[in-house]
Motif scaffolding. Sequence first.
Motif, PDB file in Angstrom:
ATOM      1  N   ARG A  98      44.591  26.537  54.172  1.00 38.35           N
ATOM      2  CA  ARG A  98      43.653  26.669  53.057  1.00 38.35           C
ATOM      3  C   ARG A  98      43.016  28.063  53.043  1.00 38.35           C
ATOM      4  NH1 ARG A  98      45.027  24.183  49.246  1.00 38.35           N
ATOM      5  NH2 ARG A  98      42.941  24.103  48.319  1.00 38.35           N
ATOM      6  N   GLN A  99      42.832  28.650  54.205  1.00 43.45           N
ATOM      7  CA  GLN A  99      42.380  30.046  54.244  1.00 43.45           C
ATOM      8  C   GLN A  99      43.334  30.924  53.446  1.00 43.45           C
ATOM      9  OE1 GLN A  99      41.790  31.517  58.262  1.00 43.45           O
ATOM     10  NE2 GLN A  99      40.935  29.567  58.960  1.00 43.45           N
ATOM     11  N   LEU A 100      44.634  30.766  53.718  1.00 39.31           N
ATOM     12  CA  LEU A 100      45.636  31.581  53.044  1.00 39.31           C
ATOM     13  C   LEU A 100      45.685  31.262  51.545  1.00 39.31           C
ATOM     14  CD1 LEU A 100      48.453  31.483  55.727  1.00 39.31           C
ATOM     15  CD2 LEU A 100      47.151  33.491  54.998  1.00 39.31           C
ATOM     16  N   HIS A 101      45.523  29.989  51.208  1.00 42.25           N
ATOM     17  CA  HIS A 101      45.515  29.603  49.792  1.00 42.25           C
ATOM     18  C   HIS A 101      44.411  30.341  49.044  1.00 42.25           C
ATOM     19  CE1 HIS A 101      45.264  27.103  46.173  1.00 42.25           C
ATOM     20  NE2 HIS A 101      43.963  27.008  46.420  1.00 42.25           N
ATOM     21  N   TYR A 102      43.209  30.335  49.585  1.00 44.94           N
ATOM     22  CA  TYR A 102      42.089  30.962  48.895  1.00 44.94           C
ATOM     23  C   TYR A 102      42.198  32.489  48.897  1.00 44.94           C
ATOM     24  CZ  TYR A 102      39.673  26.510  48.344  1.00 44.94           C
ATOM     25  OH  TYR A 102      39.331  25.235  47.968  1.00 44.94           O
ATOM     26  N   LYS A 103      42.723  33.047  49.969  1.00 42.10           N
ATOM     27  CA  LYS A 103      42.919  34.497  49.990  1.00 42.10           C
ATOM     28  C   LYS A 103      43.907  34.931  48.910  1.00 42.10           C
ATOM     29  CE  LYS A 103      41.859  35.318  54.894  1.00 42.10           C
ATOM     30  NZ  LYS A 103      42.378  35.759  56.220  1.00 42.10           N
ATOM     31  N   GLU A 104      45.003  34.201  48.798  1.00 42.07           N
ATOM     32  CA  GLU A 104      45.998  34.542  47.779  1.00 42.07           C
ATOM     33  C   GLU A 104      45.432  34.342  46.378  1.00 42.07           C
ATOM     34  OE1 GLU A 104      50.107  32.526  46.486  1.00 42.07           O
ATOM     35  OE2 GLU A 104      50.247  33.593  48.409  1.00 42.07           O
ATOM     36  N   ALA A 105      44.685  33.266  46.174  1.00 39.10           N
ATOM     37  CA  ALA A 105      44.088  33.015  44.860  1.00 39.10           C
ATOM     38  C   ALA A 105      43.094  34.120  44.493  1.00 39.10           C
ATOM     39  CB  ALA A 105      43.399  31.649  44.849  1.00 39.10           C
ATOM     40  N   ALA A 106      42.287  34.557  45.461  1.00 35.13           N
ATOM     41  CA  ALA A 106      41.315  35.617  45.195  1.00 35.13           C
ATOM     42  C   ALA A 106      42.014  36.933  44.878  1.00 35.13           C
ATOM     43  CB  ALA A 106      40.379  35.786  46.388  1.00 35.13           C
ATOM     44  N   LEU A 107      43.104  37.214  45.593  1.00 38.29           N
ATOM     45  CA  LEU A 107      43.851  38.442  45.327  1.00 38.29           C
ATOM     46  C   LEU A 107      44.511  38.385  43.956  1.00 38.29           C
ATOM     47  CD1 LEU A 107      44.857  41.182  46.320  1.00 38.29           C
ATOM     48  CD2 LEU A 107      46.774  40.000  47.430  1.00 38.29           C
ATOM     49  N   LYS A 108      45.098  37.249  43.602  1.00 36.01           N
ATOM     50  CA  LYS A 108      45.720  37.103  42.286  1.00 36.01           C
ATOM     51  C   LYS A 108      44.702  37.336  41.179  1.00 36.01           C
ATOM     52  CE  LYS A 108      49.524  33.890  43.304  1.00 36.01           C
ATOM     53  NZ  LYS A 108      50.040  32.508  43.139  1.00 36.01           N
ATOM     54  N   ALA A 109      43.531  36.731  41.306  1.00 31.16           N
ATOM     55  CA  ALA A 109      42.500  36.889  40.279  1.00 31.16           C
ATOM     56  C   ALA A 109      42.047  38.336  40.170  1.00 31.16           C
ATOM     57  CB  ALA A 109      41.308  35.984  40.599  1.00 31.16           C
ATOM     58  N   ASP A 110      41.910  38.999  41.313  1.00 32.72           N
ATOM     59  CA  ASP A 110      41.480  40.397  41.320  1.00 32.72           C
ATOM     60  C   ASP A 110      42.528  41.286  40.646  1.00 32.72           C
ATOM     61  OD1 ASP A 110      39.451  42.238  42.076  1.00 32.72           O
ATOM     62  OD2 ASP A 110      40.738  42.969  43.689  1.00 32.72           O
ATOM     63  N   LEU A 111      43.801  41.026  40.931  1.00 35.35           N
ATOM     64  CA  LEU A 111      44.870  41.829  40.330  1.00 35.35           C
ATOM     65  C   LEU A 111      45.005  41.561  38.833  1.00 35.35           C
ATOM     66  CD1 LEU A 111      47.670  41.712  43.050  1.00 35.35           C
ATOM     67  CD2 LEU A 111      45.887  43.419  42.690  1.00 35.35           C
ATOM     68  N   GLU A 112      44.814  40.319  38.424  1.00 32.02           N
ATOM     69  CA  GLU A 112      44.875  40.001  37.001  1.00 32.02           C
ATOM     70  C   GLU A 112      43.821  40.771  36.224  1.00 32.02           C
ATOM     71  OE1 GLU A 112      44.579  35.795  36.649  1.00 32.02           O
ATOM     72  OE2 GLU A 112      46.609  35.417  37.431  1.00 32.02           O
ATOM     73  N   ARG A 113      42.620  40.885  36.798  1.00 32.26           N
ATOM     74  CA  ARG A 113      41.564  41.649  36.133  1.00 32.26           C
ATOM     75  C   ARG A 113      41.942  43.120  36.015  1.00 32.26           C
ATOM     76  NH1 ARG A 113      38.286  37.906  39.110  1.00 32.26           N
ATOM     77  NH2 ARG A 113      38.222  39.306  40.925  1.00 32.26           N
ATOM     78  N   ALA A 114      42.755  43.602  36.969  1.00 31.05           N
ATOM     79  CA  ALA A 114      43.178  45.005  36.946  1.00 31.05           C
ATOM     80  C   ALA A 114      44.475  45.205  36.162  1.00 31.05           C
ATOM     81  CB  ALA A 114      43.352  45.514  38.377  1.00 31.05           C
ATOM     82  N   GLY A 115      45.042  44.120  35.635  1.00 25.67           N
ATOM     83  CA  GLY A 115      46.278  44.241  34.872  1.00 25.67           C
ATOM     84  C   GLY A 115      47.506  44.476  35.726  1.00 25.67           C
ATOM     85  N   ILE A 116      47.470  44.033  36.988  1.00 27.63           N
ATOM     86  CA  ILE A 116      48.591  44.206  37.915  1.00 27.63           C
ATOM     87  C   ILE A 116      49.178  42.836  38.236  1.00 27.63           C
ATOM     88  CG2 ILE A 116      49.297  45.020  40.204  1.00 27.63           C
ATOM     89  CD1 ILE A 116      46.947  46.973  40.113  1.00 27.63           C
ATOM     90  N   SER A 117      50.497  42.705  38.095  1.00 21.86           N
ATOM     91  CA  SER A 117      51.130  41.414  38.357  1.00 21.86           C
ATOM     92  C   SER A 117      52.484  41.632  39.021  1.00 21.86           C
ATOM     93  CB  SER A 117      51.315  40.643  37.050  1.00 21.86           C
ATOM     94  OG  SER A 117      51.959  39.405  37.288  1.00 21.86           O
ATOM     95  N   PRO A 118      52.696  41.065  40.215  1.00 20.55           N
ATOM     96  CA  PRO A 118      54.002  41.225  40.868  1.00 20.55           C
ATOM     97  C   PRO A 118      55.052  40.340  40.220  1.00 20.55           C
ATOM     98  CG  PRO A 118      52.599  39.821  42.191  1.00 20.55           C
ATOM     99  CD  PRO A 118      51.753  40.299  41.043  1.00 20.55           C
ATOM    100  N   ALA A 119      56.281  40.788  40.278  1.00 20.25           N
ATOM    101  CA  ALA A 119      57.380  39.956  39.763  1.00 20.25           C
ATOM    102  C   ALA A 119      57.583  38.732  40.642  1.00 20.25           C
ATOM    103  CB  ALA A 119      58.667  40.780  39.681  1.00 20.25           C
ATOM    104  N   GLN A 120      57.282  38.854  41.926  1.00 21.32           N
ATOM    105  CA  GLN A 120      57.490  37.736  42.851  1.00 21.32           C
ATOM    106  C   GLN A 120      56.405  37.726  43.911  1.00 21.32           C
ATOM    107  OE1 GLN A 120      61.143  38.028  45.076  1.00 21.32           O
ATOM    108  NE2 GLN A 120      60.718  36.238  46.323  1.00 21.32           N
ATOM    109  N   TRP A 121      55.841  36.538  44.162  1.00 22.02           N
ATOM    110  CA  TRP A 121      54.926  36.334  45.283  1.00 22.02           C
ATOM    111  C   TRP A 121      55.737  35.779  46.457  1.00 22.02           C
ATOM    112  CZ3 TRP A 121      49.854  37.476  46.200  1.00 22.02           C
ATOM    113  CH2 TRP A 121      49.105  37.931  45.114  1.00 22.02           C
ATOM    114  N   ALA A 122      55.659  36.432  47.581  1.00 24.34           N
ATOM    115  CA  ALA A 122      56.380  35.986  48.776  1.00 24.34           C
ATOM    116  C   ALA A 122      55.486  35.088  49.620  1.00 24.34           C
ATOM    117  CB  ALA A 122      56.823  37.194  49.596  1.00 24.34           C
TER     118      ALA A 122
END
Length: 439
Positions: A98-122
């Motif tokens: 769950r630590q990793l789940h929330y870290k990834e979710a927080a990073l995704k939200a932060d990148l979305e606000r910056a207009g950055i989106s990876p083609a693939q999440w590993a």
Amino acid sequence: MVQIYKPKQRQQQSAVQDLSIQDLDLHGQGVGRSQGLVCFVPGALPGEKVRAKLVAKGKLAQGRLQKVLEASPERIAPRCEYVGRCGGCQLQHLERERQLHYKEAALKADLERAGISPAQWAPAIKGPAFGYRRTLRLAIHEGKLGFRAVGSQNIIPISHCAVAEPELSKLLPSLQALLPSLKGQRLLGHLELLHLPPHRAALWRLTGPLPKGDLAKLIHWAEAQQVALFTQQDGIHQHWPQEAVQLGYELDGLEFTVGPADFIQVNGTVNAAMVDQALAWLAPKAEELVLDAYAGLGNFSLPLAKRARAVLAAEGVAAMSERNLANAAANGIANLEARTLDLDDEQAVAALLAQRPDAVLLDPARPGAEALCQALAGKAGQGKAGPSRVLYVSCNPSTWKRDAALLVAGGYSLARLGLMDMFSQTAHVELMALFIREG
């Protein structure tokens, strides 16, 4: 004499509030809202109602958790009794997945606000959830040895550490017993413990020469615990055992020699998996020149050199460049060139890229790699020949986001992104990203 009136500095107002937590941010803090303020509360979890002491600054408020009024079903009991006092672990109250789940979710939200989106999440790179640290840095002050307290410079004395490798954690009781017997405690800066099988090592950083009696006690402790003993004041000196100890680790079939003060990745399991993934993502070819920037002692350089035509290893610390070359020579690697230069200097960076590397690996410290990313983006944006792949290993999502925006604006696309659980139980977020450029 004319007196100038200086108004008193305005004190920040604090208040105790009850609030609901909706999310975790990239620092592992619970995020809620109260009276128009966005509130950050360390130790709180999404779905919880908590009571916190809030200090407002503008539209934000920093909170100190007072009480959990309604606990999340995800909350678990921390393994370590120092949690909440020691500043080392911020997330032991949450299961590792769950630590990793929330870290990834927080990073995704932060990148979305910056207009950055990876083609693939590993998938995240993972190692042991506890007992993984092969290095420990302990503070020493006024007869206390331990870790800094949360939000202060005070020291919390510890007798064990849940995230340290057991071979290091079990040294702590004997160190706590040793410290009061030393007369020159004020000369002890801090202590670094290192476990690189088959050796354990202790490096005492000193601000002045120790009394002879103290040094004898340190040597007696080292012999009793079977720990290689080093001190550092004007240079590093080995005191026990009498024969020279060679510290090091094995990786990718290579032997790395390490000095007791050298930087290495603290999590050996994650480090090995990180290097494997970097090699797979960057995929160096036998005819290519690869630039390894912020190369250190060769953690990436040597594995890259086994696969590429040549590796250009750039590093800001001369001793690390020398260590890289020595490690290459000891492993029979002759296609590695190490350069010591300032990677924040535009001219130095331009000279590196003038060598026309086919691929680049970046592994900077927390300030990031802004100058290099600007130069890479400039080449790509001008249609000049430049590296087709850039692999970026980051320990700071904030500076990585800045650098990623430069690369994307310059014509690179973010092909892959994944977390690395280098510091399980903590709020640290480490990531690996692959950027590619077509044409």
